[in-house]
Scaffold this motif. Structure first.
Motif, short mmCIF file in Angstrom:
data_model
loop_
_atom_site.label_atom_id
_atom_site.label_comp_id
_atom_site.label_asym_id
_atom_site.label_seq_id
_atom_site.Cartn_x
_atom_site.Cartn_y
_atom_site.Cartn_z
N LYS A 17 0.63 -1.20 0.09
CA LYS A 17 -0.03 0.09 0.00
C LYS A 17 0.89 1.27 0.12
CE LYS A 17 -3.91 2.15 2.41
NZ LYS A 17 -4.76 2.18 3.46
N PHE A 18 1.99 1.22 0.64
CA PHE A 18 2.88 2.31 0.90
C PHE A 18 3.42 2.65 -0.59
CE2 PHE A 18 7.40 3.21 0.70
CZ PHE A 18 7.51 4.22 0.96
N TRP A 19 3.90 1.45 -1.11
CA TRP A 19 4.62 1.53 -2.49
C TRP A 19 3.81 2.08 -3.53
CZ3 TRP A 19 9.52 1.85 -3.32
CH2 TRP A 19 9.94 1.90 -4.74
N SER A 20 2.41 1.45 -3.45
CA SER A 20 1.37 2.10 -4.42
C SER A 20 1.14 3.73 -4.43
CB SER A 20 0.13 1.24 -4.42
OG SER A 20 0.33 -0.11 -4.56
N PHE A 58 3.21 5.95 -2.60
CA PHE A 58 4.53 6.73 -2.31
C PHE A 58 5.65 6.35 -3.26
CE2 PHE A 58 2.37 7.65 1.65
CZ PHE A 58 2.03 9.03 1.28
N GLY A 59 5.61 5.02 -3.95
CA GLY A 59 6.96 4.52 -4.56
C GLY A 59 7.44 5.44 -5.45
N ARG A 60 6.75 6.18 -6.32
CA ARG A 60 7.24 6.86 -7.41
C ARG A 60 7.90 7.96 -6.95
NH1 ARG A 60 2.45 10.57 -10.00
NH2 ARG A 60 1.10 11.26 -8.33
N VAL A 61 7.59 8.74 -5.73
CA VAL A 61 8.46 9.57 -4.97
C VAL A 61 9.77 9.15 -4.20
CG1 VAL A 61 8.53 11.25 -3.18
CG2 VAL A 61 6.40 10.89 -4.30
N LEU A 62 9.62 7.92 -3.77
CA LEU A 62 10.72 7.45 -3.19
C LEU A 62 12.02 7.15 -4.30
CD1 LEU A 62 12.32 6.52 -0.76
CD2 LEU A 62 11.30 4.06 -1.02
N LYS A 63 11.43 6.69 -5.44
CA LYS A 63 12.34 6.18 -6.70
C LYS A 63 12.95 7.61 -7.33
CE LYS A 63 9.44 3.72 -9.00
NZ LYS A 63 8.67 2.95 -10.12
N GLU A 64 12.59 8.65 -6.85
CA GLU A 64 13.16 9.76 -7.19
C GLU A 64 14.79 9.80 -6.73
OE1 GLU A 64 11.17 13.37 -6.08
OE2 GLU A 64 9.40 12.89 -7.42
N HIS A 107 22.50 6.21 -2.06
CA HIS A 107 21.67 5.54 -1.27
C HIS A 107 20.82 4.69 -2.40
CE1 HIS A 107 22.51 8.33 2.12
NE2 HIS A 107 22.28 7.26 2.80
N SER A 108 21.24 4.70 -3.77
CA SER A 108 20.54 4.15 -4.76
C SER A 108 20.46 2.75 -4.61
CB SER A 108 20.88 4.29 -5.95
OG SER A 108 22.27 3.76 -6.20
N ALA A 109 21.37 1.93 -3.99
CA ALA A 109 21.40 0.57 -3.87
C ALA A 109 20.12 0.14 -2.97
CB ALA A 109 22.48 0.13 -3.19
N THR A 110 20.29 1.09 -1.73
CA THR A 110 19.24 0.66 -0.46
C THR A 110 17.68 0.98 -1.36
OG1 THR A 110 20.56 1.65 1.21
CG2 THR A 110 18.27 1.62 1.63
N ILE A 111 17.60 2.00 -2.17
CA ILE A 111 16.05 2.34 -2.68
C ILE A 111 15.80 1.24 -3.65
CG2 ILE A 111 15.08 3.85 -4.28
CD1 ILE A 111 16.82 6.15 -2.90
N LEU A 112 16.92 0.71 -4.26
CA LEU A 112 16.39 -0.47 -5.23
C LEU A 112 16.09 -1.71 -4.42
CD1 LEU A 112 19.27 -0.19 -7.85
CD2 LEU A 112 16.74 0.10 -8.11
N GLU A 113 16.68 -2.10 -3.44
CA GLU A 113 16.24 -3.00 -2.26
C GLU A 113 14.70 -3.07 -1.78
OE1 GLU A 113 18.91 -3.01 0.94
OE2 GLU A 113 20.72 -3.94 -0.48
N LEU A 114 14.38 -1.56 -1.78
CA LEU A 114 13.05 -1.55 -1.19
C LEU A 114 11.91 -1.39 -2.41
CD1 LEU A 114 13.82 1.23 1.46
CD2 LEU A 114 13.32 -0.90 1.94
N ALA A 115 12.29 -1.16 -3.55
CA ALA A 115 11.61 -0.90 -4.77
C ALA A 115 10.59 -2.05 -5.34
CB ALA A 115 12.28 -0.52 -5.91
N LEU A 116 9.46 -1.99 -5.51
CA LEU A 116 8.63 -3.01 -5.99
C LEU A 116 8.13 -2.63 -7.33
CD1 LEU A 116 6.22 -3.37 -3.01
CD2 LEU A 116 8.11 -4.55 -3.54
N PHE A 117 7.94 -3.82 -8.31
CA PHE A 117 7.66 -3.75 -9.66
C PHE A 117 6.58 -4.62 -10.08
CE2 PHE A 117 12.17 -2.89 -8.74
CZ PHE A 117 12.42 -1.69 -9.44
N ARG A 118 6.12 -4.28 -11.08
CA ARG A 118 5.28 -5.37 -11.79
C ARG A 118 5.92 -5.99 -12.67
NH1 ARG A 118 0.49 -5.27 -8.91
NH2 ARG A 118 -0.46 -3.31 -8.54
N SER A 119 5.29 -7.21 -13.06
CA SER A 119 6.22 -8.10 -13.89
C SER A 119 5.49 -8.93 -14.78
CB SER A 119 6.99 -9.21 -12.88
OG SER A 119 7.51 -10.29 -13.61
N THR A 120 5.96 -9.41 -15.94
CA THR A 120 5.25 -10.41 -16.69
C THR A 120 5.12 -11.83 -16.23
OG1 THR A 120 7.34 -10.60 -18.00
CG2 THR A 120 6.10 -9.12 -18.89
N ALA A 121 5.89 -12.08 -15.18
CA ALA A 121 6.04 -13.50 -14.59
C ALA A 121 4.80 -13.78 -13.64
CB ALA A 121 7.22 -13.84 -14.24
#
Length: 629
Positions: free
Chosen positions: A370-373, A375-381, A389-403
């Protein structure tokens, strides 16, 4: 003692003028300063009582008395008070503070009993609203009181006075109220200022409030500050309801926050705080300045709302308060930017937010999604703004996938990816449905490769930066530089395409002739399985979404040339090869529709709708002629 007159030191008249108009950005600050000075005096008396039991046993208070008829405002306390020499030393030399000297005399400048106030500066903020000020003070343990009076024009007078107990009384002779100015003798004006700036002062603040009965007005003292600095209490002593109540008070958001973060740092830099992550995006998330953000307090005195320097811009969804023990009370936004204490607080706050989000991701997945849906686009800035801190943000990032349905992390993707895969495959676009229908995915999905689907505007910028997750690059499959095939498959595909080169030459030449202004190249491809064509970004080119984003931000971006890929195995393309070889004039209409179709699938718009309609009508007419035959 007869009245004596003195001149201020430090070029006082000019310093006063600069201080009033530069250090303080609004007039209400004067009352905050006077209350803070009174709190300072009460703290000092309390500490003296620790050393001398005979001085203990008093009811500390700060009292505000307003007089509408005389147009005066009085702030008094029963704190430690001042001697004549201290009045001259602390008020006669502007910007000199007795607080530091008091602590030094008690043997520990860095003790926890830090005291509010920079008396010399704060006191003179009264001249923003007053023509004249008087101060009567009596030092604890003495019988003598002294009266200080000044109009702030360069000098002051001192004389003997009477005061029944120790403490200080400051009386402001207010200027007439101008148009659109506040009246500081009005009860609700005083209430509002105290609520905003001094609500969490530890001592009771009393105001003579109006009471009406039988048409007659009387006055009654009322405590108007809550004194509840919830962030200063141990977490175990505060109930969930108290936290929620404070969150509602702070944000005016009646929905419970997703999580809270308690700050408590002691050491070289000491501060406390209480932060919240809202469950829904605040209306001002993309506004500047915001009504919310993180509020800065100094020793429980409110300084400013939305203090940008306390947290990175890409964490602007966080709401709360930070209370510093070390910053000077009269600090400005400009000074904050270069303050080393603020930098320490910012780093600590940033770490705590990252840690809280990581815990939520690991143990409260539903809440985190719910948080990511939201505020995710803000955190990805932060992937663009904060490389550290890009590595930390990537660890926290969520993505949609074809799988799979739902969200995945990069760690989850890595566990599922093929062993021979060169990186993490990604595709960015305007929405999930359009991405899933993209021709660029067809061959990848058929061969069992998973592709992450990115739909936020910032994703285009992120992919352009070429971030890495655990030594794996995030690869944009829209680029012509991504080759998911093995070496053997690649050689086989190249041989197949090479066999079609001579047949393809006439069609390529005609396509570039028609669309040379928009296309860098036209080529046969095997990346698609069911679609006849797609547009691909050149190796160093800007994607269509990035181009649109830059223009939306007001940038002047020249139109980018792209590559039109034609599916070498599609019946339509094979038919076009023959038509071009036979110099069939209908090829232009077919190519036009094919190009515009690929452009629309990318989220672009046709350059000339009328031409598109004519071409589409011609193709439809040809199809109907075939049916008639």
């Amino acid at each position: 003692m007869a009245e004596e007159k003195f001149q201020f030191q430090s070029e006082a008249a000019e310093l006063l003028r600069l201080m009033i108009h530069s250090v303080y950005s609004n007039r209400d600050i004067f009352l905050r300063e006077l209350i803070s000075n009174a709190s300072d005096a009460l703290d000092k008396r309390r500490i003296e009582a620790l050393f001398d039991s005979e001085l203990a046993g008093f009811d500390p208070e700060i009292r505000i008395v307003r007089d509408r008829e005389a147009r005066t405002l009085t702030v008094s306390d029963n704190g430690i008070g001042m001697t004549r020499e201290e009045i001259v030393r602390y008020l006669g030399t502007i910007a000199k503070s007795g607080t530091r000297e008091f602590l030094a005399a008690n043997g520990d400048e860095n003790a926890g009993e830090q005291l509010i106030g920079q008396f010399g500066v704060g006191f003179y903020s009264v001249f923003m609203v007053a023509d004249r000020v008087t101060l009567v003070s009596r030092k604890l343990g003495t019988n003598e009181a002294f009266r200080f009076e000044s109009d702030g024009q360069g000098g002051y007078s001192l004389s003997d006075a009477e005061r029944p107990e120790c403490g200080t009384t400051v009386t402001l002779y207010l200027r007439p109220v101008g148009e659109d100015e506040k009246d500081y003798t009005e009860e609700w004006t005083i209430r509002d200022i105290v609520k905003r700036y001094s609500d969490f002062i530890a001592w009771p603040i009393l105001l003579n409030t109006s009471q009406w009965k039988d048409g007659k007005e009387s006055f009654q003292d009322e405590v108007i500050n809550s004194r509840k600095a919830i962030w200063c209490r141990a977490e175990g002593e505060v109930s969930e309801e108290e936290y929620h109540e404070f969150y509602r008070h702070l944000t005016h958001d009646w929905k419970a926050p997703l999580t809270r973060i308690v700050l408590n740092a002691e050491g070289t830099v000491s501060f406390k705080g209480l932060l919240f992550v809202p469950s829904e995006a605040p209306f001002d998330l993309f506004m500047d300045p915001k009504a919310g953000g993180i509020s800065l307090y100094i020793k429980r005195v409110f300084i400013m709302n939305d203090c940008h320097d306390l947290i990175p811009e890409y964490m602007r969804f966080v709401r709360g308060v930070v209370d510093s023990e070390d910053l000077p009370l009269n600090i400005s936004r400009e000074i904050l930017q270069d303050n080393p204490i603020i930098r320490v607080i910012r780093r600590s706050t940033q770490r705590k937010v990252f840690a809280s989000l990581r815990r939520m991701l690991e143990s409260e997945r539903e809440a985190y999604e719910k948080f990511w849906s939201t505020f995710g686009r803000v955190l990805k800035e932060g992937l663009v703004r904060d490389r550290e801190h890009s590595a930390t943000i990537l660890e926290l990032a969520l993505f949609r996938s074809t799988a799979q349905e739902g969200w995945t992390t990069l760690a989850g993707y890595r566990e599922r990816m093929k062993s021979d895969q060169e990186g993490i495959f990604c595709l960015a676009g305007r929405d999930l449905a359009a991405l899933k229908a993209s021709p660029k995915l067809e061959r990848l999905v058929e061969k069992g490769y998973e592709v992450l689907l990115l739909t936020d505007p910032v994703d285009e910028v992120v992919l352009a930066e070429g971030p890495e997750f655990e030594s794996l690059k995030l690869l944009n499959v829209a680029s012509d530089s991504v080759h998911p095939s093995s070496e053997d498959e690649r050689r086989e595909e190249e041989a197949r395409l090479k066999a079609l080169e001579s047949d393809f030459a006439p069609l390529r030449e005609q396509t570039l002739k028609i669309f040379g202004d928009s296309l860098e190249d036209v080529r046969l491809s095997l990346r698609m399985t069911s679609s006849p064509a797609c547009l691909v970004d050149s190796r160093n080119g800007m994607s269509l979404q990035m181009e649109q984003l830059m223009r939306a931000m007001g940038g002047e971006v020249p139109s980018q040339k792209r590559i039109l890929e034609l599916n070498a195995g599609h019946p339509l393309v094979l038919r076009l090869l023959k038509m071009a070889e036979e110099e069939d004039e209908r090829v232009e209409n077919f190519l036009g529709v094919l190009y515009d179709q690929a452009l629309i699938l990318e989220g672009g718009t046709v350059s000339d709708p009328s031409v598109f309609v004519k071409r589409l009508s011609a193709v439809m007419a040809l199809a109907l002629e075939g049916e008639g035959e």
